[in-house]
Design a protein around this motif. Sequence first.
Motif, PDB file in Angstrom:
ATOM      1  N   LYS A   1       1.672  24.240 -14.454  1.00 62.96           N
ATOM      2  CA  LYS A   1       2.158  22.991 -13.861  1.00 62.96           C
ATOM      3  C   LYS A   1       2.534  23.180 -12.400  1.00 62.96           C
ATOM      4  O   LYS A   1       2.212  22.351 -11.557  1.00 62.96           O
ATOM      5  N   LYS A   2       3.181  24.287 -12.093  1.00 66.85           N
ATOM      6  CA  LYS A   2       3.574  24.560 -10.715  1.00 66.85           C
ATOM      7  C   LYS A   2       2.342  24.761  -9.809  1.00 66.85           C
ATOM      8  O   LYS A   2       2.311  24.295  -8.680  1.00 66.85           O
ATOM      9  N   GLN A   3       1.337  25.448 -10.334  1.00 64.25           N
ATOM     10  CA  GLN A   3       0.128  25.668  -9.549  1.00 64.25           C
ATOM     11  C   GLN A   3      -0.663  24.377  -9.376  1.00 64.25           C
ATOM     12  O   GLN A   3      -1.272  24.150  -8.331  1.00 64.25           O
ATOM     13  N   LEU A   4      -0.660  23.539 -10.398  1.00 63.97           N
ATOM     14  CA  LEU A   4      -1.434  22.302 -10.347  1.00 63.97           C
ATOM     15  C   LEU A   4      -0.833  21.276  -9.396  1.00 63.97           C
ATOM     16  O   LEU A   4      -1.559  20.422  -8.879  1.00 63.97           O
ATOM     17  N   GLU A   5       0.458  21.352  -9.156  1.00 63.22           N
ATOM     18  CA  GLU A   5       1.081  20.427  -8.210  1.00 63.22           C
ATOM     19  C   GLU A   5       0.431  20.514  -6.840  1.00 63.22           C
ATOM     20  O   GLU A   5       0.308  19.521  -6.142  1.00 63.22           O
ATOM     21  N   ALA A   6      -0.013  21.691  -6.469  1.00 64.14           N
ATOM     22  CA  ALA A   6      -0.666  21.882  -5.161  1.00 64.14           C
ATOM     23  C   ALA A   6      -2.058  21.242  -5.136  1.00 64.14           C
ATOM     24  O   ALA A   6      -2.611  21.019  -4.059  1.00 64.14           O
ATOM     25  N   LEU A   7      -2.626  20.941  -6.296  1.00 61.74           N
ATOM     26  CA  LEU A   7      -3.989  20.371  -6.354  1.00 61.74           C
ATOM     27  C   LEU A   7      -4.004  18.839  -6.273  1.00 61.74           C
ATOM     28  O   LEU A   7      -5.070  18.256  -6.190  1.00 61.74           O
TER      29      LEU A   7
ATOM     30  N   VAL B   1       0.834  -1.201   0.000  1.00 62.92           N
ATOM     31  CA  VAL B   1       0.000   0.000   0.000  1.00 62.92           C
ATOM     32  C   VAL B   1       0.867   1.248   0.000  1.00 62.92           C
ATOM     33  O   VAL B   1       0.607   2.211  -0.721  1.00 62.92           O
ATOM     34  N   LEU B   2       1.942   1.238   0.801  1.00 62.24           N
ATOM     35  CA  LEU B   2       2.834   2.395   0.840  1.00 62.24           C
ATOM     36  C   LEU B   2       3.531   2.614  -0.497  1.00 62.24           C
ATOM     37  O   LEU B   2       3.679   3.739  -0.953  1.00 62.24           O
ATOM     38  N   LEU B   3       3.957   1.548  -1.140  1.00 54.78           N
ATOM     39  CA  LEU B   3       4.650   1.672  -2.412  1.00 54.78           C
ATOM     40  C   LEU B   3       3.716   2.058  -3.544  1.00 54.78           C
ATOM     41  O   LEU B   3       4.097   2.775  -4.453  1.00 54.78           O
ATOM     42  N   CYS B   4       2.490   1.586  -3.500  1.00 55.00           N
ATOM     43  CA  CYS B   4       1.527   1.847  -4.577  1.00 55.00           C
ATOM     44  C   CYS B   4       0.624   3.027  -4.280  1.00 55.00           C
ATOM     45  O   CYS B   4      -0.169   3.414  -5.122  1.00 55.00           O
ATOM     46  N   GLY B   5       0.732   3.597  -3.098  1.00 52.93           N
ATOM     47  CA  GLY B   5      -0.157   4.681  -2.691  1.00 52.93           C
ATOM     48  C   GLY B   5      -0.324   5.768  -3.730  1.00 52.93           C
ATOM     49  O   GLY B   5      -1.436   6.109  -4.123  1.00 52.93           O
ATOM     50  N   PRO B   6       0.783   6.356  -4.229  1.00 55.25           N
ATOM     51  CA  PRO B   6       0.633   7.409  -5.229  1.00 55.25           C
ATOM     52  C   PRO B   6      -0.068   6.929  -6.488  1.00 55.25           C
ATOM     53  O   PRO B   6      -0.825   7.653  -7.100  1.00 55.25           O
ATOM     54  N   ALA B   7       0.172   5.674  -6.865  1.00 54.91           N
ATOM     55  CA  ALA B   7      -0.476   5.146  -8.075  1.00 54.91           C
ATOM     56  C   ALA B   7      -1.963   4.952  -7.855  1.00 54.91           C
ATOM     57  O   ALA B   7      -2.746   5.000  -8.798  1.00 54.91           O
ATOM     58  N   LEU B   8      -2.354   4.733  -6.604  1.00 54.95           N
ATOM     59  CA  LEU B   8      -3.760   4.515  -6.311  1.00 54.95           C
ATOM     60  C   LEU B   8      -4.520   5.809  -6.050  1.00 54.95           C
ATOM     61  O   LEU B   8      -5.730   5.800  -5.916  1.00 54.95           O
ATOM     62  N   ALA B   9      -3.796   6.916  -5.953  1.00 58.09           N
ATOM     63  CA  ALA B   9      -4.451   8.201  -5.696  1.00 58.09           C
ATOM     64  C   ALA B   9      -5.417   8.527  -6.837  1.00 58.09           C
ATOM     65  O   ALA B   9      -5.144   8.261  -7.992  1.00 58.09           O
ATOM     66  N   ALA B  10      -6.525   9.114  -6.461  1.00 59.86           N
ATOM     67  CA  ALA B  10      -7.546   9.450  -7.463  1.00 59.86           C
ATOM     68  C   ALA B  10      -7.037  10.538  -8.394  1.00 59.86           C
ATOM     69  O   ALA B  10      -6.393  11.498  -7.970  1.00 59.86           O
ATOM     70  N   GLU B  11      -7.335  10.379  -9.665  1.00 69.50           N
ATOM     71  CA  GLU B  11      -6.983  11.396 -10.638  1.00 69.50           C
ATOM     72  C   GLU B  11      -7.995  12.525 -10.585  1.00 69.50           C
ATOM     73  O   GLU B  11      -9.174  12.298 -10.355  1.00 69.50           O
TER      74      GLU B  11
ATOM     75  N   GLY C   1      -1.722  12.224 -12.001  1.00 65.23           N
ATOM     76  CA  GLY C   1      -2.751  12.763 -11.113  1.00 65.23           C
ATOM     77  C   GLY C   1      -3.849  13.539 -11.810  1.00 65.23           C
ATOM     78  O   GLY C   1      -4.774  14.004 -11.161  1.00 65.23           O
ATOM     79  N   PHE C   2      -3.759  13.673 -13.131  1.00 66.45           N
ATOM     80  CA  PHE C   2      -4.769  14.399 -13.891  1.00 66.45           C
ATOM     81  C   PHE C   2      -5.167  13.595 -15.120  1.00 66.45           C
ATOM     82  O   PHE C   2      -4.353  12.880 -15.696  1.00 66.45           O
ATOM     83  N   ALA C   3      -6.411  13.743 -15.520  1.00 71.75           N
ATOM     84  CA  ALA C   3      -6.892  13.102 -16.744  1.00 71.75           C
ATOM     85  C   ALA C   3      -7.978  13.980 -17.354  1.00 71.75           C
ATOM     86  O   ALA C   3      -8.906  14.412 -16.667  1.00 71.75           O
ATOM     87  N   ALA C   4      -7.835  14.246 -18.628  1.00 77.94           N
ATOM     88  CA  ALA C   4      -8.827  15.057 -19.335  1.00 77.94           C
ATOM     89  C   ALA C   4     -10.069  14.227 -19.621  1.00 77.94           C
ATOM     90  O   ALA C   4      -9.975  13.033 -19.897  1.00 77.94           O
ATOM     91  N   VAL C   5     -11.229  14.862 -19.531  1.00 83.97           N
ATOM     92  CA  VAL C   5     -12.494  14.206 -19.868  1.00 83.97           C
ATOM     93  C   VAL C   5     -12.975  14.732 -21.212  1.00 83.97           C
ATOM     94  O   VAL C   5     -12.572  15.804 -21.658  1.00 83.97           O
ATOM     95  N   ASP C   6     -13.838  13.981 -21.832  1.00 77.57           N
ATOM     96  CA  ASP C   6     -14.398  14.360 -23.130  1.00 77.57           C
ATOM     97  C   ASP C   6     -15.454  15.447 -22.931  1.00 77.57           C
ATOM     98  O   ASP C   6     -16.429  15.254 -22.201  1.00 77.57           O
ATOM     99  N   THR C   7     -15.261  16.576 -23.588  1.00 79.02           N
ATOM    100  CA  THR C   7     -16.219  17.681 -23.477  1.00 79.02           C
ATOM    101  C   THR C   7     -17.198  17.716 -24.649  1.00 79.02           C
ATOM    102  O   THR C   7     -18.024  18.628 -24.724  1.00 79.02           O
ATOM    103  N   ALA C   8     -17.121  16.729 -25.533  1.00 79.04           N
ATOM    104  CA  ALA C   8     -17.999  16.709 -26.714  1.00 79.04           C
ATOM    105  C   ALA C   8     -19.483  16.820 -26.363  1.00 79.04           C
ATOM    106  O   ALA C   8     -20.223  17.521 -27.064  1.00 79.04           O
ATOM    107  N   PRO C   9     -19.958  16.172 -25.277  1.00 77.81           N
ATOM    108  CA  PRO C   9     -21.395  16.284 -24.970  1.00 77.81           C
ATOM    109  C   PRO C   9     -21.883  17.708 -24.691  1.00 77.81           C
ATOM    110  O   PRO C   9     -23.063  17.989 -24.838  1.00 77.81           O
ATOM    111  N   VAL C  10     -20.986  18.595 -24.303  1.00 83.40           N
ATOM    112  CA  VAL C  10     -21.392  19.978 -23.991  1.00 83.40           C
ATOM    113  C   VAL C  10     -20.715  21.000 -24.909  1.00 83.40           C
ATOM    114  O   VAL C  10     -20.795  22.205 -24.677  1.00 83.40           O
ATOM    115  N   GLU C  11     -20.074  20.525 -25.944  1.00 84.02           N
ATOM    116  CA  GLU C  11     -19.311  21.396 -26.845  1.00 84.02           C
ATOM    117  C   GLU C  11     -20.159  22.504 -27.469  1.00 84.02           C
ATOM    118  O   GLU C  11     -19.758  23.663 -27.495  1.00 84.02           O
ATOM    119  N   LYS C  12     -21.341  22.172 -27.960  1.00 79.64           N
ATOM    120  CA  LYS C  12     -22.194  23.183 -28.601  1.00 79.64           C
ATOM    121  C   LYS C  12     -22.654  24.235 -27.599  1.00 79.64           C
ATOM    122  O   LYS C  12     -22.674  25.423 -27.906  1.00 79.64           O
TER     123      LYS C  12
END
Length: 167
Positions: free
Chosen positions: A160-166, A11-21, A67-78
């Motif tokens: 990138k520097k500001q997002l590290e805090a998030l 758990v300690l070794l994988c903790g960062p990998a398990l953190a929610a994006e 720690g970040f992942a983009a979502v598809d904005t196509a459903p609200v694009e218009k």
Amino acid sequence: MRLFPVLAAAVLLCGPALAAERKVAVFDFELNDTSLDGQMRGVQPAETARLERLAPALVAKFDAEPGFAAVDTAPVEKRAASQHLQACGGCDVTLAKSVGADLAVTGEVQKVSNLILNINVYVRDTGTGKKVAGGSADIRGNTDESWSRGIDYLYRNVLKKQLEALR
């Protein structure tokens, strides 16, 4: 009982990998052209093409960032395209939340002249509606290269520097 230390270490070794994006909705950039050139010649196809490349460039950067992942904005694009996202009273947050994002990313390019342009990015938390990151990059020259370098610089040296805090 011997299994517990092994599980704890895993758990300690994988903790960062398990953190929610953090899910990020990156909306298309808008052009705010106050230049004389814009008043005389109107919207230029080359600028429209450059503008259309900015959001995908940021999507790629967010997807490559741990720690970040983009979502598809196509459903609200218009709906997003029909509003001025910088002055719609939080519609960017509402639209981002509706596609499951934690963060709403909007941006605009301010064109003062063919020589002086600014790329601005705003990042707001969809839970609170508050700005959590953002910045501006001044670019000189209205070329594909200057726009591309401007968004790269803005992400790498400001956001990138500001997002590290998030995380």
